[in-house]
Design an enzyme around this catalytic site. Structure first.
Site, short mmCIF file in Angstrom:
data_model
loop_
_atom_site.label_atom_id
_atom_site.label_comp_id
_atom_site.label_asym_id
_atom_site.label_seq_id
_atom_site.Cartn_x
_atom_site.Cartn_y
_atom_site.Cartn_z
N SER A 100 0.86 -1.18 0.00
CA SER A 100 0.00 0.00 0.00
C SER A 100 0.90 1.23 0.00
CB SER A 100 -0.85 -0.02 1.28
OG SER A 100 -1.53 1.19 1.46
N TYR A 115 -1.60 -0.54 10.81
CA TYR A 115 -1.67 -0.84 9.37
C TYR A 115 -0.33 -0.49 8.70
CZ TYR A 115 -3.54 -1.11 4.61
OH TYR A 115 -3.77 -1.45 3.29
#
Ligand SMILES: NC(=O)c1ccc[n+]([C@@H]2O[C@H](COP(=O)([O-])OP(=O)(O)OC[C@H]3O[C@@H](n4cnc5c(N)ncnc54)[C@H](OP(=O)(O)O)[C@@H]3O)[C@@H](O)[C@H]2O)c1
Length: 235
Positions: free
Chosen positions: A138, A151
């Protein structure tokens, strides 16, 4: 145009969102895709869209025995494994003091340990085929932001794992690609939902396809892609 005809692929997190789009794109390109996730019904529905090319396998990537079963099933049925797409992932967002231990563990287990397990058991087969690993990281694996403690840590960890895999596997001519997308229009955001300008899952799937369909002597090491945010909504 390059295609992936005859390749055998595994896609984790294939029941919806980006994993579903990648599965459909690889199948359309001629690959035989073993589509893995926990939601059996959603996988079966996906397989019905292209039954000759998509085979559902129920698998929780955090469970070693289930990951081993997934890889065994693909290799047994297809006789080989060319492509492993580590896509399964999830995010919980909150300040560090507000994240629960369960949320932290879940992100580390799915986003990081799941990739380790799939690589660990797939690599011997991928070496045989001079295959390809694609890890879906990501933008959150390249920059940090408040409320992204768990995350970002999981995706930065995945970037490190991908770099090590690149180094360990280059002698074996196994390619490793890390994809770092910005926000995508999937169910990832839960009730908050996606914004209309987010990337389409099919656009990210096309980038994955470009990397795996590229001639063997071409390595897409990292793909970083962002949506075009309308100027009035830019920070
Ligand atoms: N959406 C974004 O904005 C965005 C941006 C950058 C990167 N990403 C990354 O892209 C990947 C796909 O996310 P998405 O947006 O498509 O999210 P999504 O729509 O929520 O889909 C997540 C997928 O992961 C699977 N999954 C979750 N836990 C699993 C487990 N324990 N074992 C196996 N599969 C599991 C889910 O299937 P089951 O529930 O059926 O198991 C589902 O198929 C993730 O790695 C995410 O971090 C997303």
């Amino acid at each position: 145009m390059a295609d992936v005809t005859g390749y055998t692929a595994i896609v984790t997190g294939a029941s919806k969102g980006l994993g579903k789009a990648i599965t459909l794109r690889l199948a359309q390109g001629g690959a035989r895709v073993f589509a893995a996730a926990r939601s059996q019904e959603a996988l079966q529905k996906l397989a019905n869209e292209n039954p000759d090319h998509i085979l559902p396998v129920t698998c929780d990537v955090t469970q070693s025995d289930q990951v081993q079963h997934l890889i065994h099933t693909a290799v047994k049925q297809a006789g080989k494994l060319d492509i492993l797409i580590n896509n399964a992932g999830l995010g919980h967002f909150g300040k560090v003091q507000d994240l629960t231990e369960e949320e932290w563990d879940q992100m580390m287990d799915v986003n990081l340990k799941g990739v380790f397990l799939a690589c660990k058991y797939a690599i011997p087969h991928l070496i045989r085929q001079k295959g390809h690993i694609v890890n879906i990281s990501s933008i959150a694996g390249t920059v940090t932001f408040p409320k992204g403690g768990g995350y970002c840590a999981s995706k930065f960890g995945l970037m490190a794992l991908s770099d090590v895999l690149t180094q360990e596997l280059k002698q074996k001519e196994v390619r490793v690609t890390t994809v770092c997308p910005g926000s995508i229009q999937t169910e990832f955001f839960g009730e908050a939902g996606p914004k209309p300008y987010y990337l389409q899952p099919e656009q990210v799937a096309e980038a994955v396809y470009t990397a795996v369909a590229a001639p063997k002597e071409v390595i897409f090491n990292q793909i970083v892609m962002r949506p075009q945010v309308p100027p009035e909504q830019q920070k």
